[in-house]
Design a protein around this motif. Structure first.
Motif, PDB file in Angstrom:
ATOM      1  N   LEU A 232       0.832  -1.209   0.000  1.00  0.00           N
ATOM      2  CA  LEU A 232       0.000   0.000   0.000  1.00  0.00           C
ATOM      3  C   LEU A 232       0.864   1.257   0.000  1.00  0.00           C
ATOM      4  O   LEU A 232       0.647   2.188  -0.760  1.00  0.00           O
ATOM      5  CB  LEU A 232      -0.844   0.033   1.269  1.00  0.00           C
ATOM      6  N   ILE A 247       3.013   3.831   7.312  1.00  0.00           N
ATOM      7  CA  ILE A 247       1.682   3.353   7.703  1.00  0.00           C
ATOM      8  C   ILE A 247       1.784   2.792   9.117  1.00  0.00           C
ATOM      9  O   ILE A 247       2.724   2.045   9.433  1.00  0.00           O
ATOM     10  CB  ILE A 247       1.121   2.279   6.757  1.00  0.00           C
ATOM     11  N   ILE A 324      -7.445   3.922   7.366  1.00  0.00           N
ATOM     12  CA  ILE A 324      -8.079   2.745   6.748  1.00  0.00           C
ATOM     13  C   ILE A 324      -9.118   2.298   7.760  1.00  0.00           C
ATOM     14  O   ILE A 324      -8.772   1.874   8.864  1.00  0.00           O
ATOM     15  CB  ILE A 324      -7.048   1.633   6.471  1.00  0.00           C
ATOM     16  N   ALA A 330     -10.699   3.651  12.646  1.00  0.00           N
ATOM     17  CA  ALA A 330      -9.403   3.566  11.965  1.00  0.00           C
ATOM     18  C   ALA A 330      -8.591   2.389  12.478  1.00  0.00           C
ATOM     19  O   ALA A 330      -8.234   2.351  13.652  1.00  0.00           O
ATOM     20  CB  ALA A 330      -8.636   4.857  12.176  1.00  0.00           C
ATOM     21  N   ARG A 353      -7.536   8.251  -0.471  1.00  0.00           N
ATOM     22  CA  ARG A 353      -8.755   7.853   0.217  1.00  0.00           C
ATOM     23  C   ARG A 353      -9.356   6.588  -0.437  1.00  0.00           C
ATOM     24  O   ARG A 353      -9.727   5.638   0.255  1.00  0.00           O
ATOM     25  CB  ARG A 353      -9.749   8.995   0.109  1.00  0.00           C
ATOM     26  N   CYS A 356      -7.316   3.595   0.489  1.00  0.00           N
ATOM     27  CA  CYS A 356      -7.595   3.136   1.858  1.00  0.00           C
ATOM     28  C   CYS A 356      -8.905   2.363   1.900  1.00  0.00           C
ATOM     29  O   CYS A 356      -9.008   1.371   2.629  1.00  0.00           O
ATOM     30  CB  CYS A 356      -7.664   4.317   2.817  1.00  0.00           C
ATOM     31  N   GLU A 357      -9.873   2.804   1.129  1.00  0.00           N
ATOM     32  CA  GLU A 357     -11.150   2.083   1.111  1.00  0.00           C
ATOM     33  C   GLU A 357     -10.956   0.669   0.577  1.00  0.00           C
ATOM     34  O   GLU A 357     -11.480  -0.300   1.112  1.00  0.00           O
ATOM     35  CB  GLU A 357     -12.159   2.811   0.230  1.00  0.00           C
ATOM     36  N   ARG A 358     -10.141   0.586  -0.491  1.00  0.00           N
ATOM     37  CA  ARG A 358      -9.883  -0.752  -1.077  1.00  0.00           C
ATOM     38  C   ARG A 358      -9.124  -1.645  -0.091  1.00  0.00           C
ATOM     39  O   ARG A 358      -9.265  -2.849  -0.103  1.00  0.00           O
ATOM     40  CB  ARG A 358      -9.018  -0.648  -2.338  1.00  0.00           C
ATOM     41  N   ALA A 359      -8.283  -1.006   0.735  1.00  0.00           N
ATOM     42  CA  ALA A 359      -7.410  -1.802   1.615  1.00  0.00           C
ATOM     43  C   ALA A 359      -8.150  -2.299   2.845  1.00  0.00           C
ATOM     44  O   ALA A 359      -7.661  -3.189   3.544  1.00  0.00           O
ATOM     45  CB  ALA A 359      -6.211  -0.959   2.038  1.00  0.00           C
ATOM     46  N   ALA A 360      -9.337  -1.710   3.115  1.00  0.00           N
ATOM     47  CA  ALA A 360     -10.001  -2.000   4.395  1.00  0.00           C
ATOM     48  C   ALA A 360     -10.247  -3.495   4.606  1.00  0.00           C
ATOM     49  O   ALA A 360      -9.848  -4.061   5.620  1.00  0.00           O
ATOM     50  CB  ALA A 360     -11.300  -1.221   4.489  1.00  0.00           C
ATOM     51  N   LEU A 363      -7.105  -5.630   4.831  1.00  0.00           N
ATOM     52  CA  LEU A 363      -6.393  -5.387   6.099  1.00  0.00           C
ATOM     53  C   LEU A 363      -7.124  -6.085   7.245  1.00  0.00           C
ATOM     54  O   LEU A 363      -6.497  -6.701   8.114  1.00  0.00           O
ATOM     55  CB  LEU A 363      -6.287  -3.883   6.372  1.00  0.00           C
TER      56      LEU A 363
END
Ligand code: ADP
Length: 746
Positions: A232, A247, A324, A330, A353, A356-360, A363
């Motif tokens: 990321l 991060i 994220i 978060a 942004r 981060c949405e894709r990584a949620a 993760l």
């Protein structure tokens, strides 16, 4: 402070145009008016302030031919105090702006046509040569209030001329209106954008969407938190042009950010902590912390203008932080840094942004996976270090996994245990030489196999060496509650067994040792009371009663001595003493008991004095001699040997120094090798017909050993069954300093 009057766009436009037109030649005036008109229009367009300012700069650029522009304005927001916001022209210079200069404009008047020197002072990123630039800055005032500062920078060869200043002066009231209106909107909407926040929902360019899709594919395949965050960060740096970034995972309980990955910062900033610990930062400081707490993305174009926001890296100017969010809060926060004060725009913010949405979800999954790994790891550590032996068996009794204690307690060779080891077959075979009752273990294993859901417990006594094991066998299940096999838990209960044995032996020995003499005392005294006997008979009976009463008295004495020794209450009264006197006294004392044996003395003539408690040493030798008498047939020979010891005669754990060796040899029943090491234990008696007949408490030798060791000596025995025994012990020779302590001549 009073708010300025609101000016409608048209009135304003007319006033400004007239002012500018009067001072200029016609062709330039027309040109300037056109610029002014378009600029005024863009200032009052129905768009967010950010976009209006960008548009304004684009309109002004051809006329002013600037390289770089910035508007700093002070808005009245819902937050207490005034909030400063800055807007920059797109495609500006990477050179940082001079805020000192801006402050001077804010406090004073317009600075126009000045040449300034700009250099890249930032520690990060590319190193730019120092250059000179043209500068123009003017304050935006209306009423008695400062609303902002407008600044332009140009290539050095190009100078700003007075016409430019006139255009800008005409625009200043328009900008004041726009800023005032923006501030009022903010004040009215508490949920509105605060400093650094930019409107969401900016649509991404097709190129950005492609970049996101490429990251998506990789994210799906990742399970590890570290590798996911590394990817990321790498992509965020690549696609935003940030020079440095990090991060952190968010520890909500501690209110801290735990730095996981970082790139581009100077080495010393995130120095490696010992034991692979990760850097932790309070989330109260810095933009990343704020983004984590608020749970939304934030952009600051120049951190140096925000004293309450310490930058993440030295020399950082522009910062972008985005959380994220996992289940609404978060889980991690990404921070991007650049030494260029206007490095990030809304476009970068929107991209990060979206990233981060894709990584949620990935993760979330990776954190779960990591937690599962960590708990498996913890359980593994517990499994390995537990003193209880644990083994997981399949339904056939084959060992799938076992801990070191399992191998240790059962004495199984690890190599063998790792190969296919079937408990029902191999365990019995391995333990066979140590099993008193092999059938019990076989039955236990078979019962476990036949009734797979039952819990079973057994106590297993092993010999050579003696060991008591408790075996617990419970079924194991899978997630669908199907039996997968068994867990065997083995604990060593030898000590508990020993305590139990001691208690039982104590009760049986003491009751036996009490009952035997008491029975004869009662029997003989009853006879004497009820019948008349001759004087000889009476003497014989009374002497038997005396002997039995002495036995009882000795038993009580032994028990008392033993408990005092156990409690550490026995203190020695040590003197420098000669052993010759003790030997003489003992011979007299043992006179009656030695009638049936021959006692030989082998006492060295040059015996050095010893440092001892006389009464205790007499008791030691007395115990050994009575045992020799007790456990050897009448007519046999017992010898007492006393001489100075040679060091090579000592057993392994013997302390160094000069010692006298006392040995008692007999030609009695002897002791078997397996009993020889145990005769020193409390209440231990060799179990055979001879010893049962002879009687005793099993306390004598344990008391004797404790007394010898109190003197700093050691006691040991050599014996052969049926051939006799030798008991040896050592006493410390009275050396010079000891001799100076106490001396007694008897
Ligand atoms: P006990 O009161 O039974 O004699 P001890 O502690 O003195 O208790 O001795 C423990 C055991 O050691 C005895 O029961 C006996 O079996 C064995 N033992 C001690 N001394 C001798 C010896 N000289 N010869 C053979 N066996 C002995």
């Amino acid at each position: 402070m009073e708010a300025p009057p609101f000016w409608g766009g048209n009135v304003c436009l007319r006033a400004a145009a007239m002012t500018a037109a009067m001072a200029l030649p016609t062709d330039r005036a027309t040109e300037a008016l056109a610029v002014l008109a378009e600029a005024t229009h863009s200032i009052h367009a129905d768009q967010p302030l950010q976009q209006r300012v960008h548009r304004l700069f684009e309109v002004l650029r051809p006329a002013l031919r600037f390289r770089d522009a910035r508007l700093t304005c002070w808005l009245q927001s819902a937050m207490p105090g005034t909030v400063r916001q800055q807007f920059y022209s797109v495609d500006g210079w990477p050179y940082p702006w001079d805020d000192e200069l801006m402050r001077r404009v804010a406090l004073g008047t317009t600075i126009e046509g000045r040449t300034i020197v700009v250099s890249n002072a930032a520690a990060l990123g590319e190193h730019l040569p120092t250059i000179q630039a043209g500068y123009l800055g003017l304050p935006i005032r209306w009423g008695s209030r400062l609303w902002g500062v407008l600044e332009f920078r140009a290539e050095h060869s190009q100078r700003f001329d007075p016409v430019h200043c006139d255009i800008l002066a005409a625009l200043a009231p328009q900008l004041a209106i726009a800023v005032a209106r923006e501030g009022r909107q903010l004040a009215e909407s508490p949920a509105g954008a605060s400093d650094g926040e930019t409107p969401a929902g900016l649509t991404l360019t097709p190129q950005r969407q492609q970049q996101l899709a490429a990251v998506d594919r990789h994210l799906e395949a990742m399970l590890g938190v570290h590798e996911l965050l590394s990817l990321l960060l790498r992509r965020a740096l690549e696609h935003t042009g940030a020079e440095a970034g990090a991060i952190a995972l968010v520890d909500h309980d501690a209110g801290e950010l735990v730095i996981y990955v970082y790139e581009g910062y100077p080495q010393e900033q995130w120095r490696q902590l010992p034991n692979q610990q990760r850097q932790r930062l309070s989330w109260e400081r810095g933009l990343a912390g704020r983004a984590a707490r608020l749970g939304r993305a934030l952009l600051v174009r120049d951190v140096t203008l925000q004293p309450d926001l310490p930058p993440a890296g030295p020399g950082a100017r522009a910062e972008l932080a985005a959380p994220i969010l996992v289940e609404g809060r978060a889980a991690a926060v990404i921070i991007l840094d650049s030494p260029r004060s206007n490095a990030f725009s809304e476009e970068e913010l929107a991209f990060v942004r979206a990233l981060c949405e894709r990584a949620a979800l990935p993760l979330h999954r990776a954190i779960h996976y990591q937690n599962a790994l960590e708990s498996a790891n913890h359980l593994g550590q517990v499994f390995t270090s537990l003193p209880t032996g644990l083994a997981l068996l399949d339904t056939n009794g084959k060992v799938l996994r076992a801990n070191p204690s399992w191998f240790g307690l059962l004495g199984i060779d690890r190599e063998r245990g790792h190969a296919a080891f079937h408990v029902p077959i191999d365990l019995v075979e391995t333990l066979l030489p140590r099993l008193q009752d092999p059938l019990r273990l076989t039955e236990f294993c078979a019962a476990s196999l036949n009734a797979p859901t039952e819990h079973r417990v057994m106590r297993l006594h092993l010999i050579n060496p003696a060991q008591d094991l408790q075996i617990l066998s419970v079924p194991t299940y899978d997630s669908r509650h199907r039996v997968t096999g068994r867990l065997w838990a083995i604990s060593d209960v030898t000590r508990e067994g020993e305590a139990e044995r001691l208690k039982n032996e104590f009760v049986s020995i003491v009751s036996h040792e009490l009952r035997t003499p008491l029975t004869s005392i009662l029997g003989y005294t009853e006879l004497l009371l009820n019948r008349e006997f001759t004087a000889d008979e009476r003497r014989q009976f009374i002497s038997t009663v005396y002997v039995e009463a002495s036995r009882l008295s000795q038993l009580v004495e032994d028990l008392l001595n033993f408990s005092r020794l156990e409690a550490g209450k026995v203190k020695l009264n040590q003197w420098v003493t000669s052993l010759y006197g003790i030997v003489a006294e003992l011979t007299t004392q043992l006179h009656t008991q030695l009638e049936r044996h021959r006692l030989l003395f082998n006492v060295a003539p040059d015996l050095p004095p010893v440092f001892i408690d006389r009464d205790k040493v007499k008791q030691i030798i007395f115990n050994l001699l009575t045992n020799a008498i007790k456990y050897s047939p009448g007519g046999s020979e017992i010898s007492l040997e006393i001489r100075e010891a040679q060091e090579d005669e000592f057993p392994g754990d013997h302390p160094p120094g000069r010692f006298v060796l006392v040995a008692v040899h007999d030609q009695g029943i002897g002791i078997a090798p397996e009993d020889l090491s145990r005769i020193w234990e409390r209440f231990y008696r060799v179990d055979n017909t001879n010893t049962r007949r002879i009687g005793g408490t099993g306390l004598g030798l344990s008391i004797t050993r404790a007394l010898v060791e109190l003197h700093g000596g050691r006691i040991w025995a050599e014996s052969e069954l049926g051939q006799g025994s030798s008991f040896f012990f050592t006493l410390p020779v009275a050396t010079e300093p000891a001799a100076g302590r106490k001396a007694r001549s008897r």
